[in-house]
Design an enzyme around this catalytic site. Structure first.
Site, PDB file in Angstrom:
ATOM      1  N   LYS A 203       0.817  -1.210   0.000  1.00 25.56           N
ATOM      2  CA  LYS A 203       0.000   0.000   0.000  1.00 25.56           C
ATOM      3  C   LYS A 203       0.857   1.269   0.000  1.00 25.56           C
ATOM      4  O   LYS A 203       0.402   2.335  -0.398  1.00 25.56           O
ATOM      5  CB  LYS A 203      -0.976  -0.028   1.160  1.00 25.56           C
ATOM      6  CG  LYS A 203      -2.017  -1.137   0.942  1.00 25.56           C
ATOM      7  CD  LYS A 203      -3.170  -1.092   1.885  1.00 25.56           C
ATOM      8  CE  LYS A 203      -4.247  -2.081   1.479  1.00 25.56           C
ATOM      9  NZ  LYS A 203      -3.786  -3.490   1.449  1.00 25.56           N
TER      10      LYS A 203
HETATM   11  C1  PLP Z   1      -4.350  -4.560   0.668  1.00 17.46           C
HETATM   12  C2  PLP Z   1      -3.546  -5.801   0.519  1.00 17.46           C
HETATM   13  C3  PLP Z   1      -3.875  -6.794  -0.447  1.00 17.46           C
HETATM   14  C4  PLP Z   1      -5.113  -6.693  -1.339  1.00 17.46           C
HETATM   15  O1  PLP Z   1      -4.966  -5.721  -2.346  1.00 17.46           O
HETATM   16  P1  PLP Z   1      -6.256  -5.181  -3.146  1.00 17.46           P
HETATM   17  O2  PLP Z   1      -5.763  -4.067  -3.979  1.00 17.46           O
HETATM   18  O3  PLP Z   1      -7.227  -4.735  -2.085  1.00 17.46           O
HETATM   19  O4  PLP Z   1      -6.799  -6.311  -3.956  1.00 17.46           O
HETATM   20  C5  PLP Z   1      -3.041  -7.894  -0.573  1.00 17.46           C
HETATM   21  N1  PLP Z   1      -1.959  -8.048   0.232  1.00 17.46           N
HETATM   22  C6  PLP Z   1      -1.627  -7.129   1.179  1.00 17.46           C
HETATM   23  C7  PLP Z   1      -0.437  -7.383   2.029  1.00 17.46           C
HETATM   24  C8  PLP Z   1      -2.391  -5.979   1.352  1.00 17.46           C
HETATM   25  O5  PLP Z   1      -2.045  -5.080   2.304  1.00 17.46           O
END
Ligand code: PLP
Length: 498
Positions: free
Chosen positions: A113
């Site tokens: 993120k």
């Molecule tokens: C948020 C997140 C995801 C999922 O990603 P999306 O864009 O919501 O599909 C997968 N792995 C981790 C570690 C995350 O923090």
């Protein structure tokens, strides 16, 4: 370039408006009205650029109302070695023949993120300035762990912004809690709620629409905005790393320019994999987009049957960032696949809100099958996969990434497709150390986070991320907790309004 709302195709705004608003007033999401193109020559040209310059190159195609100087201001502030532990920003590591891990977790909070939340605050403040909004932007976030910390790190000390994060007192891991309660920055506040994640989220939603709060904000030259993943400003930075990874594979002579590459993404809200779809539509030579879910497999069923049905049991898993039953960004995909049919979107998402269920047309089912493959993996196989990868390749991955690897193995078995493949690795194994150690060192017993971190370091030989190491000696700045009914007062007091 203009952006349309998925629930009203007549609504048309520029990117600064789409980003500062976050969501359209009709409840729809903003999507670019056409997909800009990317040629092989451009990819070749990009392969000589730094990550930050590659990002700027792509943003110029989408944020056409931003000047070059504004875009560079954003990319310079986000993608540098102060924020990321590696000059490449996203690293690629070779797992086995023709299979690459795209490590998206070298940012300040050790999860993917950061790739978007490091730049969103700059997109937001530049957008507000362009729109002559002379107000401080206040960000409220409800978090179950990863998003809150990534948003705090992104917004800390960014001029013209203030951020408040709410998390469930007993609903985050001890490392996640430590990450948030020790948060630095003069414009941040972190608050634990005696309740669960839904209580936090409902509380934030209520504050957003509270008329009294709205009026006080107005008279104090403040405005709310949102950092969650439906904001276009969080999606567009994710398109970049797929293109960047492809360019790197070309310059490292792993592939020839034009070769197809499959992509595997551990998926929750459908943001990350949708970004890969955008990259492919632009012209990046991607093959299958492989959507990996944990046991909360609502997307697996949807891709395989065309029926989206959230009426099912919710499981708390070892890959908590994928524990989601409503994948908001799917709305953008369906809007595009239906030929921008806003009435269909209103029908389906109305049914989702009312009955928790909708079914798309045969035509769309076929299009989805052509682009995507979907599978899922439960906690037991996740653990097994972490162990197998470690034993076979001496590579330690986190639980979310392991879900992707397992679904990819299933895909290879089912199809025999040996196309080169990028697997999105979304979190550092250090972030989910308890689950990772259970898989690779089942005899290890300790509740102490730093004993776990040291053990992973010993087994994986991956450097301990500086940001996690530093936490050990940071003082706790935010302690205690409040009732969910006290959230509004907390916001008013923190902002010193009224
Ligand atoms: C948020 C997140 C995801 C999922 O990603 P999306 O864009 O919501 O599909 C997968 N792995 C981790 C570690 C995350 O923090």
């Amino acid at each position: 370039m203009f952006y349309r709302s998925t629930r009203n195709s007549n609504l048309k705004v520029e990117s600064a408006q789409a980003i500062s608003q976050g969501i359209s007033e009709d409840g729809g999401l903003f999507v670019p009205e056409s997909i800009p193109s990317l040629t092989l020559d451009e990819i070749k040209y990009m392969s000589d650029l730094s990550y930050s310059c590659r990002a700027a190159y792509i943003f110029k195609k989408y944020l056409t109302d931003f000047t070059d100087v504004e875009i560079q201001y954003c990319t310079d502030n986000a993608y540098n070695t102060k924020n990321f532990e590696t000059e490449n920003i996203a690293e690629i590591s070779h797992l086995f023949d023709g299979t690459y891990m795209l490590e998206l977790w070298h940012g300040p909070t050790c999860a993917f993120k950061d790739m978007a939340l490091q730049i969103l605050p700059y997109f937001l403040t530049v957008s507000a300035k362009k729109l002559n909004i002379d107000k401080k932007i206040v960000i409220l976030v409800a978090t179950s762990g990863d998003t809150g910390k990534a948003a705090l790190e992104g917004f800390k000390d960014v001029e013209g912004t203030q951020i408040m994060v709410f998390y469930p007192e007993c609903g985050v891991s001890s490392m996640q809690k430590r990450q948030m309660t020790t948060q630095e920055g003069s414009n941040v506040a972190v608050c634990a709620i005696n309740g669960n994640f839904d209580d936090c989220q409902n509380g934030v939603k209520q504050i957003f629409t509270d008329e009294n709060v709205k009026n006080s904000l107005e008279s104090n030259k403040l405005m709310f905005s949102s950092a969650n993943s439906i904001n276009w400003g969080r999606l567009v930075p994710q398109v970049v790393y797929y293109i960047s990874a492809y360019a790197s594979l070309v310059s490292d002579n792993q592939i020839a320019l034009g070769d197809k590459v499959n992509v595997v993404v551990p998926t929750g809200n459908f943001g990350n994999i949708l970004a890969a779809y955008y990259a492919k539509q632009m012209g990046l030579p991607l093959g299958k987009l492989i959507c990996a879910s944990n046991i909360n497999n609502v997307l697996t069923d949807f891709i395989n049957t065309g029926v989206y049905d959230r009426n099912r049991k919710f499981y708390a898993t070892s890959s908590p960032s994928m524990d989601i039953l409503i994948s908001s960004n799917l709305e953008r995909l369906l809007y595009m696949l239906s030929g921008n049919d806003d009435s269909k979107i209103k029908e389906w998402f109305g049914a989702l809100a009312k009955d928790g269920k909708y079914e798309v047309t045969d035509d769309i089912k076929a299009k989805i099958k052509e682009e995507f493959f979907a599978g899922y993996c439960d906690d037991e196989s996740t653990k097994e996969t972490i162990k197998n990868i470690y034993e076979k390749y001496s590579y330690v991955c986190d639980t979310h990434t392991a879900v992707a690897v397992k679904v990819y193995e299933d895909y290879r078995k089912a199809t025999g497709d040996k196309t080169r493949t990028l697997i999105a690795s979304t979190a550092s194994p250090y972030k989910f150390s308890a689950s990772v150690l259970e898989a690779i060192s089942p005899d290890f017993k300790s509740e102490d986070e730093y004993a776990m971190v040291d053990k992973i370091n010993e087994l994986s030989k991956i450097d301990i991320p500086q940001s996690l190491a530093d936490l050990k000696n940071k003082p706790v700045r935010f302690s205690g907790s409040i009732e969910k009914t006290e959230m509004t007062d907390y916001v008013i007091k923190t902002l010193d309004i009224k």
